[in-house]
Design a protein around this motif. Structure first.
Motif, PDB file in Angstrom:
ATOM      1  N   PHE A   1       0.848  -1.159   0.012  1.00 20.56           N
ATOM      2  CA  PHE A   1       0.049  -0.044  -0.093  1.00 20.56           C
ATOM      3  C   PHE A   1       0.766   1.188  -0.104  1.00 20.56           C
ATOM      4  O   PHE A   1       0.278   2.152  -0.614  1.00 20.56           O
ATOM      5  CB  PHE A   1      -0.925   0.051   1.073  1.00 20.56           C
TER       6      PHE A   1
ATOM      7  N   GLY B   1       0.790   3.745  -2.795  1.00 15.35           N
ATOM      8  CA  GLY B   1       0.555   5.274  -2.439  1.00 15.35           C
ATOM      9  C   GLY B   1       1.465   6.288  -2.855  1.00 15.35           C
ATOM     10  O   GLY B   1       1.006   7.125  -3.566  1.00 15.35           O
TER      11      GLY B   1
ATOM     12  N   LEU C   1       0.948   6.897  -6.459  1.00 17.35           N
ATOM     13  CA  LEU C   1      -0.451   7.446  -6.748  1.00 17.35           C
ATOM     14  C   LEU C   1       0.037   9.050  -6.673  1.00 17.35           C
ATOM     15  O   LEU C   1      -0.350   9.765  -7.405  1.00 17.35           O
ATOM     16  CB  LEU C   1      -1.251   7.019  -5.770  1.00 17.35           C
ATOM     17  N   LEU C   2       0.802   9.247  -5.346  1.00 11.87           N
ATOM     18  CA  LEU C   2       0.900  10.773  -5.477  1.00 11.87           C
ATOM     19  C   LEU C   2       1.694  11.512  -6.072  1.00 11.87           C
ATOM     20  O   LEU C   2       1.654  12.422  -7.023  1.00 11.87           O
ATOM     21  CB  LEU C   2       1.494  10.848  -4.003  1.00 11.87           C
TER      22      LEU C   2
ATOM     23  N   GLY D   1      -0.231  11.841  -9.260  1.00  3.06           N
ATOM     24  CA  GLY D   1      -0.847  12.921  -9.107  1.00  3.06           C
ATOM     25  C   GLY D   1      -0.475  14.363  -9.357  1.00  3.06           C
ATOM     26  O   GLY D   1      -1.155  15.217  -9.824  1.00  3.06           O
ATOM     27  N   ILE D   2       0.793  14.466  -8.693  1.00  4.98           N
ATOM     28  CA  ILE D   2       1.593  15.558  -8.982  1.00  4.98           C
ATOM     29  C   ILE D   2       1.901  15.806 -10.316  1.00  4.98           C
ATOM     30  O   ILE D   2       2.006  16.759 -10.814  1.00  4.98           O
ATOM     31  CB  ILE D   2       2.812  15.646  -8.089  1.00  4.98           C
TER      32      ILE D   2
ATOM     33  N   VAL E   1       0.119  14.949 -13.068  1.00  2.75           N
ATOM     34  CA  VAL E   1      -0.901  15.307 -13.597  1.00  2.75           C
ATOM     35  C   VAL E   1      -0.915  16.844 -13.647  1.00  2.75           C
ATOM     36  O   VAL E   1      -1.438  17.516 -14.533  1.00  2.75           O
ATOM     37  CB  VAL E   1      -2.190  14.832 -13.089  1.00  2.75           C
ATOM     38  N   VAL E   2      -0.733  17.564 -12.493  1.00  4.62           N
ATOM     39  CA  VAL E   2      -1.032  18.860 -12.159  1.00  4.62           C
ATOM     40  C   VAL E   2       0.255  19.702 -12.873  1.00  4.62           C
ATOM     41  O   VAL E   2      -0.126  20.927 -13.530  1.00  4.62           O
ATOM     42  CB  VAL E   2      -0.989  19.186 -10.605  1.00  4.62           C
TER      43      VAL E   2
ATOM     44  N   LEU F   1      -2.654  10.694 -15.497  1.00  8.38           N
ATOM     45  CA  LEU F   1      -3.809  10.265 -14.902  1.00  8.38           C
ATOM     46  C   LEU F   1      -4.279   8.867 -15.209  1.00  8.38           C
ATOM     47  O   LEU F   1      -5.019   8.385 -14.490  1.00  8.38           O
ATOM     48  CB  LEU F   1      -5.130  11.207 -15.666  1.00  8.38           C
TER      49      LEU F   1
ATOM     50  N   VAL G   1      -2.948   7.227 -12.161  1.00  8.44           N
ATOM     51  CA  VAL G   1      -3.557   7.316 -11.215  1.00  8.44           C
ATOM     52  C   VAL G   1      -4.673   6.453 -10.931  1.00  8.44           C
ATOM     53  O   VAL G   1      -4.995   5.835  -9.935  1.00  8.44           O
ATOM     54  CB  VAL G   1      -3.934   8.684 -11.124  1.00  8.44           C
ATOM     55  N   THR G   2      -5.286   6.215 -12.064  1.00 11.16           N
ATOM     56  CA  THR G   2      -6.308   5.417 -12.205  1.00 11.16           C
ATOM     57  C   THR G   2      -5.973   3.902 -12.036  1.00 11.16           C
ATOM     58  O   THR G   2      -6.587   3.281 -11.139  1.00 11.16           O
ATOM     59  CB  THR G   2      -7.039   5.489 -13.584  1.00 11.16           C
TER      60      THR G   2
ATOM     61  N   LEU H   1      -5.172   3.398  -8.250  1.00 10.61           N
ATOM     62  CA  LEU H   1      -6.458   3.475  -7.350  1.00 10.61           C
ATOM     63  C   LEU H   1      -7.085   2.078  -7.614  1.00 10.61           C
ATOM     64  O   LEU H   1      -7.532   1.447  -6.661  1.00 10.61           O
ATOM     65  CB  LEU H   1      -7.300   4.398  -7.915  1.00 10.61           C
TER      66      LEU H   1
ATOM     67  N   LEU I   1      -2.069  22.848  -0.726  1.00 15.08           N
ATOM     68  CA  LEU I   1      -1.434  21.715  -0.148  1.00 15.08           C
ATOM     69  C   LEU I   1      -1.397  21.772   1.499  1.00 15.08           C
ATOM     70  O   LEU I   1      -1.267  20.737   2.159  1.00 15.08           O
ATOM     71  CB  LEU I   1       0.249  21.613  -0.752  1.00 15.08           C
TER      72      LEU I   1
ATOM     73  N   GLY J   1      -4.615  20.024   2.403  1.00 16.15           N
ATOM     74  CA  GLY J   1      -4.504  18.688   2.183  1.00 16.15           C
ATOM     75  C   GLY J   1      -3.602  17.933   3.373  1.00 16.15           C
ATOM     76  O   GLY J   1      -3.931  17.063   3.792  1.00 16.15           O
ATOM     77  N   GLY J   2      -2.418  18.757   3.710  1.00 11.17           N
ATOM     78  CA  GLY J   2      -1.575  18.156   4.824  1.00 11.17           C
ATOM     79  C   GLY J   2      -2.416  18.046   6.085  1.00 11.17           C
ATOM     80  O   GLY J   2      -2.115  16.947   6.730  1.00 11.17           O
TER      81      GLY J   2
ATOM     82  N   LEU K   1      -4.281   9.367   2.234  1.00 11.20           N
ATOM     83  CA  LEU K   1      -4.095   9.356   0.966  1.00 11.20           C
ATOM     84  C   LEU K   1      -5.202   9.895  -0.055  1.00 11.20           C
ATOM     85  O   LEU K   1      -4.872  10.791  -0.760  1.00 11.20           O
ATOM     86  CB  LEU K   1      -3.804   7.824   0.507  1.00 11.20           C
TER      87      LEU K   1
ATOM     88  N   ALA L   1      -7.431  12.187   0.869  1.00 10.81           N
ATOM     89  CA  ALA L   1      -7.019  13.552   1.281  1.00 10.81           C
ATOM     90  C   ALA L   1      -6.062  14.222   0.697  1.00 10.81           C
ATOM     91  O   ALA L   1      -6.391  15.208   0.027  1.00 10.81           O
ATOM     92  CB  ALA L   1      -6.902  13.864   2.722  1.00 10.81           C
ATOM     93  N   LEU L   2      -4.996  13.693   0.464  1.00 10.58           N
ATOM     94  CA  LEU L   2      -3.760  13.999  -0.241  1.00 10.58           C
ATOM     95  C   LEU L   2      -4.223  14.256  -1.871  1.00 10.58           C
ATOM     96  O   LEU L   2      -3.858  15.418  -2.413  1.00 10.58           O
ATOM     97  CB  LEU L   2      -2.396  13.559  -0.042  1.00 10.58           C
TER      98      LEU L   2
ATOM     99  N   MET M   1      -6.496  16.961  -2.606  1.00 10.91           N
ATOM    100  CA  MET M   1      -5.891  18.212  -2.697  1.00 10.91           C
ATOM    101  C   MET M   1      -4.967  18.618  -3.607  1.00 10.91           C
ATOM    102  O   MET M   1      -4.750  19.843  -3.944  1.00 10.91           O
ATOM    103  CB  MET M   1      -5.220  18.743  -1.087  1.00 10.91           C
ATOM    104  N   ILE M   2      -4.293  17.557  -4.037  1.00 11.10           N
ATOM    105  CA  ILE M   2      -3.746  17.797  -5.387  1.00 11.10           C
ATOM    106  C   ILE M   2      -4.288  18.191  -6.347  1.00 11.10           C
ATOM    107  O   ILE M   2      -4.031  19.070  -7.016  1.00 11.10           O
ATOM    108  CB  ILE M   2      -2.751  16.416  -5.453  1.00 11.10           C
TER     109      ILE M   2
ATOM    110  N   MET N   1      -9.257  13.718 -10.812  1.00 14.82           N
ATOM    111  CA  MET N   1      -8.613  12.939  -9.705  1.00 14.82           C
ATOM    112  C   MET N   1      -9.145  13.452  -8.469  1.00 14.82           C
ATOM    113  O   MET N   1      -9.334  12.590  -7.620  1.00 14.82           O
ATOM    114  CB  MET N   1      -7.414  13.783  -9.484  1.00 14.82           C
TER     115      MET N   1
END
Lengths: 190, 99
Positions: A4, A8, A11-12, A15-16, A18-19, A31, A34-35, A38, A98, A101-102, B9, B11-12, B15-16, B36
């Motif tokens: 996990f 995880g 994934l992060l 995700g970053i 993507v942005v 993305l 990410v999919t 998930l 962020l 989110g944190g 995870l 939540a992060l 927010m991303i 996302m």
């Protein structure tokens, strides 16, 4: 737990990316990552049917639609994003986003929920369990989503139908009837 | 694996996605960041479904996936329609809502 953590982190990272990707097509590929990540986490959470649905619907349908539109709209272009009208708002947005989110993540880690000790019943999250819930207690919601999808289809037809779009935009056809002008060229004022 | 870390995870990830909607100006990328955020919500639903042994959370996640599909269809159609008129991909182009 180790698996996990690995998924995880991946994934992060996806995700970053993507942005922060420079081109939308890189965003779309991230993305997809990410999919798929998930979907793996759904499998770990014994949501087998949802994992399969995620891969089929998201990676299979939604992302292909995205890639179609990205290639249709941005093929061969190297546009830089225009400058901010308000200096520094971009960094402020990222920073505060962020931070929130944190804070949410720390809150989630610090407040563990009570856990049911017994193992899940066999078949939990499988096709039968989800299907029985969908067609039983949640049938109203299922019907609502069916109506929503139908409305979305009608909306897409309406939006991409030239004459309907003309009516919406309030433009009047200046060419005589019989002369056809494609709406993209005929009345583009800019 | 415990519920806490999955929800953290989610939540992060949420927010991303929200930060992406805030900082990007390309509507396609903003839209993907919003996707996302949908996914993060579905992840939280599934985590709670597993924790409380209740399949209703998974039903909600399924409905989220279906709703996201509808939203993508409409949103991309709007983008294509706007691009036909303006020939630019910039969210500030459609900041004025006049008919």
């Amino acid at each position: 737990m180790v698996g996990f953590a690995i998924i995880g982190v991946l994934l992060l990272i996806a995700g970053i990316s993507v942005v922060v990707a420079r081109q939308p097509v890189y965003s779309a590929l991230a993305l997809v990552g990410v999919t798929l990540g998930l979907a793996m986490i759904y499998l770990m959470l014994s949501a087998d049917f949802l994992a399969v649905a995620q891969v089929i619907v998201y990676a299979g349908a939604i992302m292909v639609l995205f890639l179609f539109v990205v290639t249709l709209l941005t093929a061969g272009k190297e546009d830089k994003e225009p400058a901010d009208t308000l200096a520094g708002q971009r960094w402020a947005g990222a920073l505060f986003g962020l931070l929130v989110g944190g804070a949410l993540a720390v809150d989630a880690v610090l407040h563990p929920a009570p856990k049911i000790a017994a193992p899940v019943v066999p078949g939990f999250g499988g096709l039968h369990a989800v299907g029985e819930a969908l067609w039983g207690p949640a049938f109203v919601m299922l019907a609502g989503v069916a109506l929503l999808l139908l409305t979305a289809v009608l909306g897409v037809l309406m939006l991409n139908h030239p004459e309907a779009a003309e009516k919406i935009a309030g433009h009047r056809r200046t060419t005589p009837p019989g002369v056809t002008v494609s709406p993209a060229e005929g009345e583009d004022g800019a | 694996m415990t519920l806490n870390y999955v929800v953290a995870l989610a939540a992060l990830l949420f927010m991303i996605g929200a930060a992406g909607v805030l900082i990007r100006k390309n509507p396609l990328i903003m839209f993907m960041a919003a996707e996302m955020m949908w996914n993060a919500a579905a992840l939280a639903f599934i985590a709670f479904a597993r924790n409380y042994h209740d399949v209703t959370g998974q039903v909600m996640a399924f409905l989220i996936i279906a709703t996201a599909a509808a939203e993508v269809g409409i949103g991309l159609a709007i983008m294509v329609a706007v691009y036909h008129r303006r020939h630019r991909l910039d969210i500030d182009e459609i900041s004025e809502l006049k008919g």
